[in-house]
Design an enzyme around this catalytic site. Structure first.
Site, PDB file in Angstrom:
ATOM      1  N   LYS A   1      72.576 -63.021  76.751  1.00  0.00           N
ATOM      2  CA  LYS A   1      73.387 -63.943  75.960  1.00  0.00           C
ATOM      3  C   LYS A   1      73.156 -65.388  76.408  1.00  0.00           C
ATOM      4  CE  LYS A   1      77.672 -65.065  76.637  1.00  0.00           C
ATOM      5  NZ  LYS A   1      79.131 -65.068  76.852  1.00  0.00           N
TER       6      LYS A   1
ATOM      7  N   ASP B   1      78.455 -63.162  71.527  1.00  0.00           N
ATOM      8  CA  ASP B   1      79.559 -63.112  72.479  1.00  0.00           C
ATOM      9  C   ASP B   1      80.693 -62.291  71.871  1.00  0.00           C
ATOM     10  OD1 ASP B   1      80.697 -64.731  70.551  1.00  0.00           O
ATOM     11  OD2 ASP B   1      81.344 -66.292  71.949  1.00  0.00           O
TER      12      ASP B   1
END
Length: 213
Positions: A120, A138
């Site tokens: 991420k 997320d």
């Protein structure tokens, strides 16, 4: 959710916010890398409060490394998990100095090899600092993609792969910012604000929530 609906969702989000940006404060790829590393399980607001004091003092791998772990902790101790994050940032600075001439590498494999940097974080840096069409999933994006049925998946990797598949190229650079902001301010986890949502009529969430009349 068909592709026609997805395109209309993306068009509306773009019309509402033509040039979305991260809410983390940064002025360089390195500052962004540090800010995103610090933001794990913490709010952007709390990270900005810390980095607004840190970056004027130290905002390069060499200057932050010179602070040492204990010195860095003084600036970031208001952020959750600050002990581990301080160690990771200092170790990252050492690697950037030794292997990358103090620059943040524009390379996924290299980024993901840095301490505390996962998929991420690498996606955020590649997208936001370097303009890559990556999609960092997320909690907000995961929730919105599943709740709306835009790109359902059992985990963040599945959602990322689905979004990369269904989002046209013209929207790819901005879509993760749109989804984060929409999830943060409208499609809230506990009580989504369906009544004020600009894509409410396109969303396939079956338990929409409206304010009491």
């Amino acid at each position: 959710m068909n592709q026609q609906k997805r395109l209309e969702i993306l068009r509306r989000l773009r019309q509402h916010n033509p040039k979305p940006e991260t809410e983390l404060n940064y002025t360089s790829p390195f500052e962004l890398l540090v800010a995103v590393t610090l933001s794990a399980q913490a709010t952007d607001v709390s990270v900005n409060k810390a980095t607004d004091k840190l970056f004027p003092v130290a905002n390069t791998p060499a200057s932050i490394y010179a602070l040492g772990v204990e010195g860095l902790k003084e600036y970031i101790k208001t952020i959750g998990l600050y002990n581990n994050k301080a160690i990771n940032v200092i170790n990252t600075c050492k690697i950037l100095i030794d292997q990358y001439q103090g620059e943040v590498p524009e390379n996924r494999e290299a980024l993901e090899s840095l301490p505390g940097v996962g998929r991420k974080t690498a996606n955020v840096v590649l997208n936001t600092a370097f303009g890559w069409p990556t999609i960092a999933v997320d909690t907000h994006i995961f929730r919105l993609a599943n709740r709306s049925q835009f790109a359902p998946g059992k985990n963040v990797v599945e959602v990322e792969e689905k979004m990369l598949k269904v989002v046209p190229a013209e929207f790819k650079v901005d879509v993760h910012h749109w989804f984060i902001l929409h999830g943060r301010y409208t499609c809230l986890a506990r009580k989504p604000r369906c009544g004020s949502c600009i894509i409410e009529d396109l969303c396939e969430f079956k338990e929409k929530v409206y304010p009491e009349e």
